[in-house]
Design a protein around this motif. Structure first.
Motif, mmCIF file in Angstrom:
data_model
loop_
_atom_site.group_PDB
_atom_site.id
_atom_site.type_symbol
_atom_site.label_atom_id
_atom_site.label_comp_id
_atom_site.label_asym_id
_atom_site.label_seq_id
_atom_site.Cartn_x
_atom_site.Cartn_y
_atom_site.Cartn_z
ATOM 1 N N CYS A 123 10.425 23.150 47.663
ATOM 2 C CA CYS A 123 11.846 22.814 47.500
ATOM 3 C C CYS A 123 12.567 22.775 48.839
ATOM 4 N N THR A 124 12.171 23.621 49.770
ATOM 5 C CA THR A 124 12.748 23.583 51.116
ATOM 6 C C THR A 124 12.427 22.270 51.791
ATOM 7 N N GLU A 125 11.183 21.808 51.623
ATOM 8 C CA GLU A 125 10.756 20.537 52.203
ATOM 9 C C GLU A 125 11.504 19.364 51.567
ATOM 10 N N GLU A 126 11.779 19.467 50.257
ATOM 11 C CA GLU A 126 12.439 18.374 49.542
ATOM 12 C C GLU A 126 13.953 18.393 49.689
ATOM 13 N N LYS A 127 14.560 19.586 49.615
ATOM 14 C CA LYS A 127 16.016 19.693 49.523
ATOM 15 C C LYS A 127 16.668 20.484 50.653
ATOM 16 N N GLY A 128 15.878 21.239 51.417
ATOM 17 C CA GLY A 128 16.447 22.023 52.494
ATOM 18 C C GLY A 128 16.609 23.491 52.130
ATOM 19 N N PRO A 129 16.744 24.374 53.142
ATOM 20 C CA PRO A 129 16.807 25.824 52.898
ATOM 21 C C PRO A 129 18.056 26.268 52.147
ATOM 22 N N VAL A 130 19.187 25.595 52.350
ATOM 23 C CA VAL A 130 20.426 25.990 51.666
ATOM 24 C C VAL A 130 20.280 25.799 50.155
#
Length: 359
Positions: free
Chosen positions: A275-282
């Motif tokens: 999900c970090t790779e797809e949408k970012g850490p926030v």
């Protein structure tokens, strides 16, 4: 019928990261209670972290080795050093502080403070220009207001208790209370909780940066588990010299370790990385409030833990602020997609003009 199936498929594709993060929060929620029961049973938090990540590394290793043989980048010394720091922030340092704080405080307090991670991660991401922020449009204003509102909610949960909610029935499960839970222990636990929130926020940001250089999700999860377990083991050996601290039986200590290793440090970390790779850490940190609600509700109805009006009001404010922030981010992604489409159309038009000139 085919149209309905297509619509469902499109919905799942669009909201796959959202659904995965909701599932992850259910996994985290169960972890709070099984680890508290284990710690009250006598399990040492530092030993638990070490064993948990050894289990995670052993389980994830065969999948990482065989499934990512062709796509795994070469591990250089600089990259290993980066993974070492990432493991320290996510496991060796942060988790030791986090679970010790859980021992001194309560699951409801700890999970409530975890809601600050989203705001801290957003601020750090903006400073490092990993997050787009334009306060001249509604999306940018929504992200700023959402961050501020969520912080107000966290402060409400932390500083204001209000009247206690009356229990409607006796708790279904009784977990033996903590010993020595005095003001000094609560203060120590609070400081450790706040510090772990800060280091965890940095960990989420660093994940996004490391994934650009090492985009092998299974391998990165395995590396963090093994390296984090080694770091935690060194720390635990320094603090605890007795063999008894490392001995666990086939009881709640064993099952909490297995669950934490396979589900939390394995599957959930893998979900977060994707999900970090797809949408970012926030985006990943925005779903922490969902776990807050689940923990508070289960602690109240199942375990009989006290639930205060301040916790309810604060949770509502936090969720409202964070999903205002989510709305702003979704708008940014729509604009980014349109810009990419326009850029691609412009490129195709220029390519077609060049071909016509040649002809």
């Amino acid at each position: 019928m085919a149209s309905a199936a297509c619509n469902i498929g499109g919905f799942l594709t669009r909201f796959k990261p959202h659904l995965l993060m909701v599932i992850a929060q259910f996994g985290y929620t169960f972890q709070y209670f099984i680890t508290e029961a284990s710690f009250n049973h006598g399990m040492n938090p530092n030993v638990y972290i070490t064993y948990r990540h050894i289990v995670s590394g052993v389980v994830m290793f065969p999948f990482a080795y065989f499934l990512e043989r062709k796509q795994r980048p070469k591990l250089t010394f600089a990259l290993f050093l980066e993974i070492f720091i990432l493991s320290l922030l996510g496991v060796g340092l942060t988790l030791n502080m986090y679970f010790v704080s859980l021992r001194y405080t309560s699951p409801t307090f700890v999970v409530s403070m975890m809601n600050t991670i989203a705001s801290l991660t957003f601020v750090i991401a903006v400073v490092l220009r990993l997050e787009v922020l334009d306060i001249r449009n509604p999306r940018g204003m929504a992200k700023v207001l959402g961050t501020l509102i969520s912080l107000v909610g966290v402060m409400t949960m932390t500083l204001y208790r209000g009247p206690v909610m009356k229990h409607l029935w006796h708790p279904l499960i009784h977990i033996q209370g903590k010993t020595g839970n005095n003001h000094e222990s609560w203060l120590k636990g609070s400081i450790l909780t706040v510090t772990s929130c800060v280091t965890w926020s940095v960990w989420y940001i660093m994940q996004a940066l490391t994934l650009k250089r090492y985009p092998a999700l299974l391998s990165l999860t395995t590396w963090m588990s093994f390296v984090g377990a080694a770091q935690s083991a060194v720390f635990t050996v320094i603090v605890h010299h007795t063999r008894a601290a490392w001995t666990i039986g086939f009881d709640i200590d064993f099952w909490s370790t297995v669950y934490g290793g396979i589900v939390v440090s394995g599957l959930i970390v893998l979900i977060q990385l994707w999900c970090t790779e797809e949408k970012g850490p926030v985006f990943v940190t925005m779903f922490n409030p969902f776990s807050t609600i689940l923990v508070a509700v289960l602690a109240y109805f199942v375990l009989g833990e006290k639930l205060y009006l301040g916790s309810i009001l604060g949770a509502v404010v936090v969720i409202g602020g964070l999903y205002l922030l989510l709305w702003g981010k979704e708008g940014d992604q729509q604009v980014h997609s349109k810009e990419q489409e326009q850029s691609q159309l412009g490129y195709d038009e220029q390519k077609e003009l060049r071909i016509q000139r040649v002809l």
